[in-house]
Design a protein around this motif. Structure first.
Motif, PDB file in Angstrom:
ATOM      1  N   LEU A   1       2.338  -2.289   0.634  1.00 51.97           N
ATOM      2  CA  LEU A   1       2.896  -3.440   1.337  1.00 51.97           C
ATOM      3  C   LEU A   1       3.961  -4.118   0.491  1.00 51.97           C
ATOM      4  O   LEU A   1       4.989  -4.567   1.009  1.00 51.97           O
ATOM      5  CB  LEU A   1       1.793  -4.425   1.698  1.00 51.97           C
ATOM      6  CG  LEU A   1       0.776  -3.883   2.707  1.00 51.97           C
ATOM      7  CD1 LEU A   1      -0.344  -4.894   2.891  1.00 51.97           C
ATOM      8  CD2 LEU A   1       1.438  -3.586   4.033  1.00 51.97           C
TER       9      LEU A   1
ATOM     10  N   LEU B   1       7.138  -2.288   0.800  1.00 54.09           N
ATOM     11  CA  LEU B   1       7.756  -2.592   2.088  1.00 54.09           C
ATOM     12  C   LEU B   1       8.498  -3.924   2.016  1.00 54.09           C
ATOM     13  O   LEU B   1       9.660  -4.046   2.428  1.00 54.09           O
ATOM     14  CB  LEU B   1       6.665  -2.637   3.161  1.00 54.09           C
ATOM     15  CG  LEU B   1       7.113  -2.818   4.605  1.00 54.09           C
ATOM     16  CD1 LEU B   1       8.010  -1.687   5.037  1.00 54.09           C
ATOM     17  CD2 LEU B   1       5.901  -2.914   5.519  1.00 54.09           C
TER      18      LEU B   1
ATOM     19  N   MET C   1      12.503  -4.900   2.261  1.00 53.66           N
ATOM     20  CA  MET C   1      13.103  -5.872   3.173  1.00 53.66           C
ATOM     21  C   MET C   1      13.955  -6.878   2.414  1.00 53.66           C
ATOM     22  O   MET C   1      15.058  -7.225   2.837  1.00 53.66           O
ATOM     23  CB  MET C   1      12.007  -6.606   3.947  1.00 53.66           C
ATOM     24  CG  MET C   1      11.339  -5.721   4.995  1.00 53.66           C
ATOM     25  SD  MET C   1      10.184  -6.690   5.949  1.00 53.66           S
ATOM     26  CE  MET C   1       9.486  -5.426   6.987  1.00 53.66           C
TER      27      MET C   1
ATOM     28  N   PRO D   1       2.868 -14.136   8.997  1.00 50.38           N
ATOM     29  CA  PRO D   1       2.035 -12.942   9.106  1.00 50.38           C
ATOM     30  C   PRO D   1       2.249 -11.918   7.971  1.00 50.38           C
ATOM     31  O   PRO D   1       2.036 -10.739   8.187  1.00 50.38           O
ATOM     32  CB  PRO D   1       2.495 -12.367  10.437  1.00 50.38           C
ATOM     33  CG  PRO D   1       3.942 -12.727  10.504  1.00 50.38           C
ATOM     34  CD  PRO D   1       4.099 -14.012   9.761  1.00 50.38           C
ATOM     35  N   PHE D   2       2.717 -12.387   6.829  1.00 55.44           N
ATOM     36  CA  PHE D   2       2.951 -11.435   5.729  1.00 55.44           C
ATOM     37  C   PHE D   2       1.885 -11.604   4.649  1.00 55.44           C
ATOM     38  O   PHE D   2       2.127 -11.440   3.475  1.00 55.44           O
ATOM     39  CB  PHE D   2       4.364 -11.638   5.166  1.00 55.44           C
ATOM     40  CG  PHE D   2       5.388 -11.653   6.250  1.00 55.44           C
ATOM     41  CD1 PHE D   2       5.806 -10.460   6.827  1.00 55.44           C
ATOM     42  CD2 PHE D   2       5.887 -12.842   6.752  1.00 55.44           C
ATOM     43  CE1 PHE D   2       6.715 -10.471   7.872  1.00 55.44           C
ATOM     44  CE2 PHE D   2       6.793 -12.843   7.791  1.00 55.44           C
ATOM     45  CZ  PHE D   2       7.212 -11.660   8.353  1.00 55.44           C
TER      46      PHE D   2
ATOM     47  N   SER E   1      -1.376 -10.266   4.875  1.00 54.82           N
ATOM     48  CA  SER E   1      -2.554  -9.394   5.013  1.00 54.82           C
ATOM     49  C   SER E   1      -3.054  -8.821   3.700  1.00 54.82           C
ATOM     50  O   SER E   1      -4.228  -8.524   3.549  1.00 54.82           O
ATOM     51  CB  SER E   1      -2.265  -8.246   5.974  1.00 54.82           C
ATOM     52  OG  SER E   1      -1.033  -8.381   6.578  1.00 54.82           O
TER      53      SER E   1
ATOM     54  N   TYR F   1      -1.665  -3.675   8.743  1.00 56.04           N
ATOM     55  CA  TYR F   1      -0.988  -4.731   8.000  1.00 56.04           C
ATOM     56  C   TYR F   1       0.523  -4.566   8.065  1.00 56.04           C
ATOM     57  O   TYR F   1       1.268  -5.512   8.307  1.00 56.04           O
ATOM     58  CB  TYR F   1      -1.420  -4.735   6.531  1.00 56.04           C
ATOM     59  CG  TYR F   1      -2.898  -4.986   6.297  1.00 56.04           C
ATOM     60  CD1 TYR F   1      -3.723  -5.386   7.342  1.00 56.04           C
ATOM     61  CD2 TYR F   1      -3.453  -4.847   5.030  1.00 56.04           C
ATOM     62  CE1 TYR F   1      -5.067  -5.617   7.125  1.00 56.04           C
ATOM     63  CE2 TYR F   1      -4.795  -5.079   4.809  1.00 56.04           C
ATOM     64  CZ  TYR F   1      -5.599  -5.451   5.859  1.00 56.04           C
ATOM     65  OH  TYR F   1      -6.914  -5.684   5.650  1.00 56.04           O
ATOM     66  N   ALA F   2       0.949  -3.357   7.826  1.00 52.94           N
ATOM     67  CA  ALA F   2       2.391  -3.100   7.850  1.00 52.94           C
ATOM     68  C   ALA F   2       2.943  -3.399   9.232  1.00 52.94           C
ATOM     69  O   ALA F   2       4.027  -3.962   9.392  1.00 52.94           O
ATOM     70  CB  ALA F   2       2.666  -1.646   7.466  1.00 52.94           C
TER      71      ALA F   2
ATOM     72  N   ALA G   1       1.754  -5.576  11.330  1.00 55.15           N
ATOM     73  CA  ALA G   1       1.833  -7.037  11.488  1.00 55.15           C
ATOM     74  C   ALA G   1       3.119  -7.561  10.870  1.00 55.15           C
ATOM     75  O   ALA G   1       3.797  -8.419  11.441  1.00 55.15           O
ATOM     76  CB  ALA G   1       0.621  -7.705  10.835  1.00 55.15           C
ATOM     77  N   MET G   2       3.482  -7.004   9.710  1.00 54.96           N
ATOM     78  CA  MET G   2       4.711  -7.456   9.056  1.00 54.96           C
ATOM     79  C   MET G   2       5.927  -7.147   9.913  1.00 54.96           C
ATOM     80  O   MET G   2       6.835  -7.962  10.058  1.00 54.96           O
ATOM     81  CB  MET G   2       4.858  -6.797   7.685  1.00 54.96           C
ATOM     82  CG  MET G   2       3.917  -7.376   6.643  1.00 54.96           C
ATOM     83  SD  MET G   2       3.999  -6.491   5.084  1.00 54.96           S
ATOM     84  CE  MET G   2       5.594  -6.966   4.486  1.00 54.96           C
TER      85      MET G   2
END
Lengths: 547, 648
Positions: A165, A168, A172, A291-292, A294, B631-632, B634-635
Motif C-alpha cells: 500500500l 501505491l 500516487m 479512506p487511505f 486501511s 484496501y488498494a 478503497a484507495m
C-alpha cells in the motif's frame, strides 16, 4: 556553487545521525551478543547529541541550505526536536520488550536512526524531491523494522501490506509531483509557490477576459475593453502577454491569437488541481486519513508493540510537516481547493475512526482507530488555512504523539514474555494491581478523550477554535459530537482498570528507566494540560505569531 | 512587604504539605506546622505594627493574574489595611495556640499528622480569605475554609454522627455559598470589576447599574439585591438563622477544631466579609435592616437553646451562635467596628472556653455530658480559673473584654433604634434580653461542671488531674487577652478612627461619636448604670439559685413548662423540618427523576443511540477485511471520488 552556499553547519544534526547510523551498523556487526546494550546506548547518545545540535542550530530567520534543497526555520527546529525526543523515549520503552522476545538486534536501532533521519529530512524539505526522498527513507526503514521479527506470521503480513500500500501511495504522490513539475517546471517549493500563484492569477484574468469577449458581438469593441482591462493588471503573466499581442496586431488578428491561448492556459489550472489531488492522497496515506487508512489497523495490530510504538508516534509529526511543506509552503494559493479535500478526509476520519474503535477488542487496534480519528482532528487546524490554524495543528500533533507514546508504553509495560497485554480486558483491575500505573493510563486516556485538565483538551480546543474562526461551524459541531462518541472507548479502559477485578495478579515489572520515563510521560500530559501556554507559545512562535 | 506577606500565607501551606503528604514522624509533623504558623504569627504582628503604628500605606497589589476572559480578570492579590491586619493577627494567634494545644489533645490519635496538616491548611485558607484584594480570591478562601471545616468535622470518619454532621455542614453551607456566588455575580454585573478597590470606588461615586430586573417588569435596587445575596453567604458561613443548623452538630469534630474554626475564625468570616463590604452595605438601609433582624433572631433564640443542653461543648456552641448573632446585629446597625471589635474579643474568650471545655473533656476521658461532672474545681485549678475568666468575659462583666464589645453593640443598636431604623426595636430588645440568657446558660454550665456534687463514676474520679502544660499553656495565653484586650483597644478601634481606612460608615449612620468618649474607665462607669450589667448579674444570680442552692428545681421547671421545654429541646424543630422537607423532599424528587427520567427516558433514548452506534461499529468494522486488494481498491475509489469532486 561554493561550499559556503551549502550552509553545512545547519545540517549537523542530520549529518550526525547519518554518520552514527553507519558507525553503529559496523560496530554492531562485530559486537558479541552480551554487549548489545552498547548499541542501545550509542543510539540514545546520538539522539541526545542530535537534540542538542538542533537546539544549537536555531536560526533567527529561515535559512536555506544545500542549494535551496532544505530549509531550517522555526517550525523545523521545533518539530525536529520533538521527533528526536519522541524516538529517544520510544527506544527506552522498547529495550526490555525486545530483549524479552529475543529480537534485541542492532538493526532495530540502526533502522530507527535511518527512519529518524528520513523524518528530519521531510521536516526540513524545501524541494519536492527532498520530500519524496525523506518519505521513502522513513518508509523503507519502517517496512524493514516491522518485518524484523521474521518468524512471526502477523508481523510479516503487516509489513507486506504496509509495503504494497505504501508503494501505491508513493506512486500516487510521485505522479502528483510530476504533474506539478509538468506545469510549473520547478521542484523548488518557493518557485513552485510563485508559479502556482501566477497560474491562479491567470485563471482570474482568463475568466474576466472571456467574459468581456462574450459580452460584445463587435470584435473591435471587445478588444478595446480587454486592452483597457489587462493594462491595469500587473501580477499576471498572461495579462502582460495579451497586452503585448493587442499592441502588435490589429483587432481581428489579435482576437484570433488570444482565443486559443486563453483556452490552453485555462487548462494549466485544472492540471494543477489534478496533481494536487494526488499529492493530498500521498500525505493522507502517510497520516492515515480515511479512506487511505486501511493499513493502520493491520500494521498497528500485527507489528510487535515496540515497532507499533515507533510507527505510531514520531512519523506523524513528519507527516504533518510534509503536509505543511507541500500544501502551505508550496501551494498556499490553492487553499480553496485543498481545503475541500481535507474537509472530506477529516470528516470521514473522525466518523470512521471513532465509530469502529468502539467495536475493537484489541487495544492496539483500538488505538489504531483512535489514531485515525485524531488525524481527523489534526486536519481541522490545517483546514482553517491560516497561521493560527497551522499552529493549532502543530500543537495537536505534538500532543498526540506524546499521548500515543504513553499509551503504547503502557501496553509494553504490562506485557511480558509470552504475553502481549494487547487485549482490552488485559487492563482489567489494573488499579488493584498497581494504582500508579493505573493513574498513568487514566491520565493518558482522559487526555486522548479530551477531558480537561489534560493537555488533550487544549489540543482539541485549539483546533476547534481555529476551524470555527475560519467559518466552518458545522464542521466543529460534527467533530465535537463524534468526540463524545469517541470518549466511550477511552472511558471503557478507565472503567475496566478501576471497577473490574483483575484476571491475573502477576506483578508488573520494569526497569527503572522505563518506569521513570513512563511516569514522566504521563506527568507531562497532565502538566502541559495545567499549563498549556508554553507549548502553545512555542507552536505559535513557529508561525511567527507572538503572544 | 510583598515577601513578608507571601511568607505569611505560604508558610502554613508548606507546613500542611509536609505534615500531610510526606511520610514524616509525629514529632516533625507538629514541629514543622507549629513553626510555620508561629512564623506567620510573628510576621503578622510585624505587619500589624507596620500598618497601625509605623504608618505604612495601605498595601494593595495584584501579584498574579490567573485568567483573563473578556473584561473579567481572575487575580491573586493582597490588600492589607487595618481590618486585614487585625484579622491576620487574630487568625494566626488563635491558630498557633490551637496547634500547641493539639499536641496534648490529639496525643493518642492515629490521625495525628493528618490533623496538623488540616489545621495548617485551614490557616492558609483563612489568610487567603482575609488578605484578598478581590472577590474571586475571597471566594477561593471562603470555599477552602469550608472544605477544611468539612474534613475536620468528619475527622473521626468512622463515627456515623461525624459523617452526618460534616455532610450537614457542607450541604447547609452550599445554600449560603450559592447566595454568595450570586452576590459576586451581581457585583460583576453592576460594577464590571471584581477588584475591591475599583468596586468600592465606583460604589462611592455612584457609577454602577442602579436596578436589576429579576422578574420581568419589576425593577429592584441593584445594591440591595447584591448585599442581601452576599449576606446569604455570610448567613451560611457565620451560622445565622435559618442556616445555623450545622454549627451545633459540627461539635462532632475534635475540640481544638471547635475552638479554632467553629468559634474563633472561620465562622467569623461572614462578619469580616460584611465589614469589608461596608461601602456597599451602607448604600442600602433595606439590606442593613435585614442583616440586623436576622442577627437579632439568632442572638436571642439560639441563646435560649443553650439553656437545655447537657453536652458541655454544645452549650459553648449555642453560645457561639448567639454571639455571632450579636456581631451580625452590630453590622446591621452600621456599627461594623463594634462587630469586628466583638469578633476579636470573642475570638479570644470563646477559644478559651472551648479549649477549657476540651481540657475538662480530656480529664474526664472524653466524657462530655455535664450531668456526669461537678466539683472539678479542686482537681483542675488552672482550667477552673481560666474558664472563669472566659465565662466572665462572655457575660460581659465590666472590665473584661466582652463587656466593652457587647456594650458597644447594645449602644449602637440603641442608636439605630433612636434613628428609627426598620427592625431596630426588635433587635434592641433581643440583644438586651440576650444578655440575661447568656449569663444564665454560661453559669449553668460553669456551676454544673466545676461546683456542686461530684457525679462522675469512681474510675474516672481516680484518674482526675490537671491536664499537661501544652493544654493549660494556651489556656493561660488566651486568658490574658480575654481580660485586657477590650480595655486597651476600645478607644482606638471604636472611637479613634482606627478603621477609617477600611470601613466606610455613612455619617448619618455612625453610632460612635468620639466626642462622647472619655477613656475606657468612664465607659465602664457609664456601663454600670445601664441595664445590661444588671441583667447579666441577674442571670448569674438565677443560675446560682437554680444549680447551686436548689439543684432539684430545674427538672421540675422543665416538666412544668411542657411544650416550651420540648420546643427548646427539639431546637425549634428545625432539624426535623429540614430532614423531612429538604432531605426527604429531595430524595423523593431524586427517586422520581431516577425512575422516570433515568430509567425510562435516558436508558431508553440514550442507550438506544448507543446501541445504534454499536451496531454501526459492528457493521463498519467488517469493511476492514484484511485483504490487501480490498484496501488498494478503497484507495482507488477514494482517488476517483476526489478527482470527480474537485477537478471536474
Amino acid at each position: 556553487m561554493t561550499i559556503a552556499n551549502l550552509n553545512i553547519a545547519w545540517l549537523l544534526p542530520e549529518i550526525l545521525i547519518l554518520t552514527m547510523a553507519c558507525v553503529i551498523l559496523v560496530i554492531d556487526a562485530y559486537l558479541p551478543k552480551q554487549l548489545r546494550n552498547l548499541t542501545y546506548h550509542l543510539t540514545q547518545g546520538t539522539l541526545l547529541g542530535a537534540a542538542l545540535l538542533i537546539i544549537a542550530a536555531n536560526p533567527m530567520q529561515p535559512i536555506l541550505a544545500m542549494n535551496d534543497m532544505v530549509i531550517i526555520d522555526a517550525m523545523s527546529v521545533v518539530l525536529k526536536l520533538f521527533i528526536v525526543l519522541i524516538v529517544f523515549f520510544t527506544f527506552i520503552y522498547s529495550r526490555e520488550y525486545l530483549q524479552d522476545r529475543k529480537i534485541f538486534k542492532g538493526e532495530y536501532f540502526v533502522l530507527g536512526l535511518f527512519a529518524t533521519l528520513g523524518m528530519l529530512i521531510m521536516v526540513s524539505a524545501h524541494n519536492l524531491l527532498m520530500v519524496f526522498l525523506g518519505l521513502e527513507l522513513l518508509s523503507l526503514s519502517l517496512y524493514a523494522m516491522i518485518a524484523m521479527n521474521r518468524d512471526s506470521k502477523v508481523a510479516t503480513e503487516a509489513a507486506m501490506k504496509y509495503f504494497v500500500l505504501g508503494a501505491l501511495a508513493s506512486g500516487m504522490l510521485l505522479y502528483g509531483m510530476s504533474m506539478l513539475y509538468g506545469i510549473t517546471a520547478t521542484l523548488d517549493l518557493t518557485k513552485l509557490s510563485q508559479s502556482v500563484s501566477e497560474i491562479s492569477n491567470d485563471r482570474i484574468v482568463i475568466s474576466s477576459v472571456n467574459q468581456l469577449i462574450s459580452e460584445t458581438e463587435e470584435v473591435e469593441l471587445a478588444i478595446k475593453n480587454v486592452e483597457k482591462h489587462v493594462t491595469t493588471i500587473t501580477n499576471s503573466p498572461i495579462a502582460t502577454k495579451i497586452a503585448e499581442i493587442i499592441e502588435a496586431n490589429i483587432e481581428t488578428d489579435a482576437m484570433v491569437i488570444i482565443k486559443p491561448m486563453l483556452a490552453s492556459s485555462s487548462q494549466n489550472y485544472t492540471i494543477l488541481v489534478f496533481g494536487l489531488v494526488f499529492i493530498v492522497i500521498g500525505v493522507a496515506f502517510k497520516l492515515g486519513a480515511v479512506p487511505f487508512h486501511s493499513w493502520i489497523p493491520d500494521v498497528y495490530h500485527g507489528s510487535p508493540t515496540s515497532m507499533t510504538l515507533f510507527v505510531a508516534s514520531a512519523p506523524k509529526i513528519a507527516a504533518f510537516a510534509m503536509v505543511i511543506r507541500m500544501l502551505v509552503d508550496g501551494m498556499q494559493t490553492l487553499h480553496t481547493d485543498w481545503q475541500g479535500m481535507l474537509i472530506l478526509l477529516s470528516i470521514l476520519s473522525i466518523i470512521v475512526g471513532n465509530i469502529i474503535a468502539i467495536a475493537q477488542q484489541n487495544i492496539k487496534r483500538m488505538l489504531a482507530y483512535s489514531t485515525i480519528a485524531h488525524v481527523g482532528y489534526l486536519l481541522l487546524g490545517i483546514i482553517a488555512a491560516n497561521a493560527d490554524g497551522y499552529a493549532a495543528s502543530m500543537f495537536y500533533v505534538v500532543v498526540y504523539t506524546i499521548m500515543t507514546l504513553g499509551a503504547f508504553g503502557m501496553i509494553i509495560l504490562l506485557s511480558r514474555t509470552g504475553f502481549e497485554a494487547d487485549k482490552i480486558e488485559d487492563f482489567k483491575g489494573l488499579n488493584e494491581r498497581n494504582p500508579w500505573y493505573a493513574m498513568i493510563m487514566l491520565i493518558i486516556m482522559l487526555s486522548m478523550a479530551g477531558v480537561p485538565p489534560m493537555v488533550g483538551f487544549w489540543a482539541k480546543w485549539a483546533v476547534l477554535a481555529q476551524v470555527i474562526n475560519a467559518g466552518f461551524v458545522w464542521l466543529a459541531v460534527l467533530a465535537v459530537l463524534f468526540a463524545v462518541i469517541g470518549a466511550f472507548y477511552y472511558l471503557r479502559i478507565v472503567k475496566l482498570m478501576y471497577f473490574d477485578k483483575p484476571t491475573s495478579l502477576v506483578p508488573i515489572e520494569a526497569g527503572v528507566d522505563m518506569r521513570f520515563a513512563l511516569s514522566a510521560n504521563a506527568l507531562i500530559v497532565l502538566l502541559l494540560g495545567l499549563m498549556p501556554n508554553t507549548l502553545m507559545a512555542i507552536c505559535l512562535g513557529a508561525w511567527g505569531i507572538s503572544v | 512587604m510583598q515577601d513578608t506577606l507571601l511568607t505569611i500565607v505560604l508558610a502554613p501551606l508548606i507546613g500542611a504539605i509536609i505534615a500531610g503528604l510526606l511520610p514524616v514522624s509525629r514529632r516533625i509533623a507538629h514541629s514543622v506546622t507549629i513553626g510555620a504558623v508561629g512564623l506567620a504569627f510573628f510576621l503578622s504582628a510585624y505587619v500589624f505594627y507596620q500598618i497601625i503604628f509605623a504608618g505604612h500605606a495601605i498595601y494593595n497589589e495584584t501579584l498574579y493574574t490567573w485568567l483573563v476572559a473578556g473584561n473579567v480578570r481572575l487575580e491573586v492579590g493582597f490588600m492589607i489595611d487595618s481590618l486585614t491586619a487585625v484579622m491576620m493577627l487574630v487568625v494566626t494567634f488563635v491558630s498557633w495556640m490551637v496547634h500547641i494545644y493539639t499536641i496534648g489533645y490529639m496525643h493518642d490519635d492515629p490521625g495525628y499528622n493528618r490533623f496538623f496538616s488540616y489545621i495548617s491548611l485551614f490557616t492558609f485558607s483563612m489568610l487567603m480569605l482575609v488578605m484578598s484584594n478581590n472577590f474571586v480570591q475571597l471566594f477561593f478562601g471562603w470555599e477552602a475554609v469550608g472544605l477544611v471545616s468539612y474534613l475536620l468535622i468528619g475527622f473521626w470518619y468512622t463515627r456515623d454522627t461525624a459523617i452526618y454532621a460534616n455532610l450537614k455542614a457542607f450541604l447547609v453551607n452550599r445554600v449560603g455559598d450559592f447566595g454568595f456566588a450570586l452576590g459576586i455575580a451581581a457585583v460583576l454585573m453592576a460594577f464590571n470589576s471584581l477588584n475591591y478597590g475599583e468596586v468600592f470606588g465606583l460604589a462611592q461615586a455612584g457609577e454602577y447599574k442602579q436596578t436589576i430586573s429579576i422578574f420581568a417588569g419589576h425593577e429592584w435596587s441593584m445594591i440591595t439585591v447584591m448585599c442581601i445575596l452576599l449576606f446569604v453567604g455570610a448567613m451560611g458561613k457565620s451560622a445565622q438563622f435559618p442556616l445555623h443548623v450545622w454549627l451545633p452538630d459540627s461539635m462532632e469534630g475534635p475540640t481544638p477544631i471547635s475552638a479554632l474554626i467553629h468559634a474563633a475564625t472561620m465562622v467569623t468570616a461572614g462578619i469580616f466579609m460584611v465589614a469589608r463590604m461596608s461601602p456597599l452595605f451602607e448604600l442600602s438601609t433595606t439590606a442593613l435592616s435585614f442583616v440586623m433582624v436576622v442577627g437579632a433572631i439568632t442572638a436571642f433564640f439560639m441563646g435560649l437553646l443553650g439553656l437545655v443542653q447537657h453536652d458541655i461543648k454544645r452549650v459553648v456552641a449555642y453560645s457561639t451562635l448567639s454571639q455571632l448573632g450579636y456581631m451580625t446585629v452590630a453590622l446591621g446597625a452600621s456599627a461594623y467596628t463594634a462587630g469586628i471589635f466583638h469578633l476579636m474579643t470573642h475570638a479570644f474568650f470563646k477559644a478559651l472556653l472551648f479549649l477549657g471545655a476540651g481540657s475538662v473533656i480530656i480529664a474526664m476521658h472524653h466524657e462530655q455530658d455535664m450531668r456526669k461532672m461537678g466539683g472539678l474545681k479542686k482537681y483542675m485549678p488552672i482550667t477552673y480559673w481560666t474558664m472563669l475568666i472566659g465565662s466572665l468575659a462572655l457575660i460581659g462583666v465590666p472590665g473584661m473584654s466582652g463587656f466593652f464589645s457587647k456594650d458597644a453593640i447594645i449602644e449602637a443598636v440603641h442608636h439605630a433604634y433612636d434613628a428609627d431604623r426598620a427592625g431596630a426595636w426588635f433587635a434592641y430588645y433581643s440583644v438586651l434580653f440576650g444578655v440575661f440568657i447568656t449569663a444564665l446558660y454560661t453559669f449553668r454550665m460553669f456551676f454544673l461542671t466545676f461546683h456542686g456534687k461530684e457525679r462522675m463514676d469512681e474510675h474516672t474520679k481516680e484518674h482526675l488531674h490537671e491536664t499537661p502544660w501544652v493544654v493549660t499553656g494556651p489556656l493561660i495565653a488566651l486568658a490574658i487577652p480575654s481580660i485586657f484586650i477590650g480595655m486597651f483597644t476600645i478607644g482606638p478601634m471604636l472611637f479613634g478612627g482606627y478603621f477609617s481606612d477600611s470601613i466606610f460608615v455613612a455619617a448619618a449612620h455612625n453610632p460612635f461619636d468620639p466626642e462622647h468618649y472619655h477613656g475606657f474607665i468612664s465607659f465602664m462607669l457609664h456601663g454600670l448604670i445601664q441595664p445590661p450589667v444588671w441583667l447579666a448579674a441577674a442571670g448569674v444570680g438565677v443560675a446560682y439559685f437554680l444549680y447551686m442552692k436548689r439543684p432539684e428545681l430545674p427538672e421540675i421547671i422543665a416538666k412544668r413548662s411542657g411544650i416550651v421545654y420540648k420546643i427548646l429541646v427539639e431546637k425549634y424543630y428545625f432539624d426535623r423540618f429540614n430532614d423531612w422537607f429538604f432531605a426527604g423532599g429531595t430524595r423523593k424528587v431524586g427517586t422520581f427523576m431516577w425512575q422516570f427520567g433515568d430509567v425510562r427516558f435516558i436508558d431508553g433514548f440514550i442507550n438506544g443511540m448507543a446501541d445504534l452506534i454499536d451496531w454501526f461499529a459492528g457493521v463498519f468494522r467488517k469493511v476492514q477485511t484484511g485483504f490487501l486488494y480490498h484496501y488498494a481498491f478503497a484507495m482507488l475509489i477514494g482517488l476517483a471520488v476526489m478527482l470527480g469532486a474537485f477537478v471536474y
